[in-house]
Scaffold this motif. Structure first.
Motif, PDB file in Angstrom:
ATOM      1  N   PRO A 163     -34.804  60.259-117.608  1.00  0.00           N
ATOM      2  CA  PRO A 163     -35.383  61.006-116.485  1.00  0.00           C
ATOM      3  C   PRO A 163     -36.507  60.228-115.800  1.00  0.00           C
ATOM      4  O   PRO A 163     -37.306  59.566-116.467  1.00  0.00           O
ATOM      5  N   VAL A 164     -36.518  60.312-114.473  1.00  0.00           N
ATOM      6  CA  VAL A 164     -37.567  59.667-113.684  1.00  0.00           C
ATOM      7  C   VAL A 164     -38.024  60.658-112.617  1.00  0.00           C
ATOM      8  O   VAL A 164     -37.251  61.003-111.724  1.00  0.00           O
ATOM      9  N   PRO A 165     -39.268  61.125-112.703  1.00  0.00           N
ATOM     10  CA  PRO A 165     -39.782  61.990-111.641  1.00  0.00           C
ATOM     11  C   PRO A 165     -39.898  61.187-110.339  1.00  0.00           C
ATOM     12  O   PRO A 165     -40.452  60.082-110.330  1.00  0.00           O
ATOM     13  N   LEU A 166     -39.356  61.715-109.259  1.00  0.00           N
ATOM     14  CA  LEU A 166     -39.381  60.998-107.990  1.00  0.00           C
ATOM     15  C   LEU A 166     -40.812  60.695-107.547  1.00  0.00           C
ATOM     16  O   LEU A 166     -41.060  59.670-106.920  1.00  0.00           O
ATOM     17  N   GLY A 167     -41.749  61.550-107.896  1.00  0.00           N
ATOM     18  CA  GLY A 167     -43.139  61.362-107.504  1.00  0.00           C
ATOM     19  C   GLY A 167     -43.818  60.174-108.165  1.00  0.00           C
ATOM     20  O   GLY A 167     -44.900  59.775-107.759  1.00  0.00           O
ATOM     21  N   THR A 168     -43.215  59.593-109.197  1.00  0.00           N
ATOM     22  CA  THR A 168     -43.835  58.454-109.891  1.00  0.00           C
ATOM     23  C   THR A 168     -43.423  57.111-109.304  1.00  0.00           C
ATOM     24  O   THR A 168     -43.865  56.077-109.785  1.00  0.00           O
ATOM     25  N   VAL A 169     -42.596  57.122-108.270  1.00  0.00           N
ATOM     26  CA  VAL A 169     -42.118  55.860-107.706  1.00  0.00           C
ATOM     27  C   VAL A 169     -43.238  55.132-106.963  1.00  0.00           C
ATOM     28  O   VAL A 169     -43.392  53.927-107.082  1.00  0.00           O
ATOM     29  N   GLY A 170     -44.040  55.841-106.213  1.00  0.00           N
ATOM     30  CA  GLY A 170     -45.156  55.225-105.502  1.00  0.00           C
ATOM     31  C   GLY A 170     -44.713  54.515-104.235  1.00  0.00           C
ATOM     32  O   GLY A 170     -43.536  54.203-104.051  1.00  0.00           O
ATOM     33  N   GLN A 171     -45.666  54.219-103.351  1.00  0.00           N
ATOM     34  CA  GLN A 171     -45.373  53.609-102.060  1.00  0.00           C
ATOM     35  C   GLN A 171     -44.857  52.180-102.184  1.00  0.00           C
ATOM     36  O   GLN A 171     -44.084  51.721-101.347  1.00  0.00           O
ATOM     37  N   ALA A 172     -45.271  51.470-103.195  1.00  0.00           N
ATOM     38  CA  ALA A 172     -44.849  50.080-103.375  1.00  0.00           C
ATOM     39  C   ALA A 172     -43.488  49.974-104.066  1.00  0.00           C
ATOM     40  O   ALA A 172     -42.932  48.892-104.184  1.00  0.00           O
ATOM     41  N   GLY A 173     -42.974  51.089-104.540  1.00  0.00           N
ATOM     42  CA  GLY A 173     -41.714  51.055-105.275  1.00  0.00           C
ATOM     43  C   GLY A 173     -41.950  50.840-106.755  1.00  0.00           C
ATOM     44  O   GLY A 173     -43.095  50.788-107.221  1.00  0.00           O
ATOM     45  N   ARG A 174     -40.864  50.693-107.465  1.00  0.00           N
ATOM     46  CA  ARG A 174     -40.959  50.570-108.922  1.00  0.00           C
ATOM     47  C   ARG A 174     -39.740  49.829-109.446  1.00  0.00           C
ATOM     48  O   ARG A 174     -38.627  50.067-108.996  1.00  0.00           O
ATOM     49  N   ARG A 175     -39.943  48.937-110.392  1.00  0.00           N
ATOM     50  CA  ARG A 175     -38.844  48.231-111.053  1.00  0.00           C
ATOM     51  C   ARG A 175     -38.623  48.857-112.433  1.00  0.00           C
ATOM     52  O   ARG A 175     -39.586  49.181-113.126  1.00  0.00           O
TER      53      ARG A 175
END
Length: 168
Positions: free
Chosen positions: A13-25
């Motif tokens: 699971p990945v909360p969409l809110g944790t992606v952040g403006q810079a993105g996430r790898r």
């Protein structure tokens, strides 16, 4: 008593809110136990490994675009002989995670979209479904040959009738 919720075999699971403006790898890898459970679900003989390297990129409206590579090593049964056939999956993947309340687009040229009703996307389940789509639907061992009767050849008592029909 409410029904018991069962988690998918490869739950990430990945909360969409944790992606952040810079993105996430993210780098995801199925454990041997998860691979065995997925192999059973997919009806294949073995799933030796399943990994993915993903880039999550925020988009307007709260959606998240996921791009990356899905890599798996697996064994399927030959459709002719049932002998084990080793397969490798190495595919570029892309899909969009939708925020709560947003309906997926269903056009032929649209990127696949996955709903996240509670704002949490299960990337493991998305990868399991992409793997299912990447499987060879008719795996065949190199030396496997279909029996003559499977090739459309007419044999037995009707062979003579078929020969007469072709002459006429």
């Amino acid at each position: 008593m409410p029904p018991e919720l069962t988690l998918p075999e490869f739950h990430r699971p990945v909360p969409l809110g944790t992606v952040g403006q810079a993105g996430r790898r993210l780098a995801l890898e199925a454990t041997p136990e998860e691979c065995a459970a997925l192999a059973g679900r997919l009806g294949i003989l073995d799933l030796a490994s399943l990994t993915a390297s993903l880039q999550l990129l925020p988009e307007e409206g709260g959606s998240v675009r996921v791009e990356g590579r899905l890599v798996a090593r697996l064994t399927q049964a030959c459709v002719v002989s049932l002998d084990p056939v080793g397969q490798a999956v190495d595919e570029e993947i892309a899909f969009r995670l939708l925020p709560p309340g947003r309906e997926p687009q269903d056009g032929p040229d649209d990127i696949d979209e996955i709903e996240s009703p509670d704002g949490i996307a299960d990337l493991g389940e998305a990868l399991a479904e992409l793997l299912a789509l990447a499987l060879d639907p008719y795996p065949r061992a190199p030396a496997a040959e279909l029996p003559a009767e499977a090739g459309g050849a007419v044999t037995g008592g009707f062979a003579a009738l078929a020969a007469l029909r072709r002459k006429g």
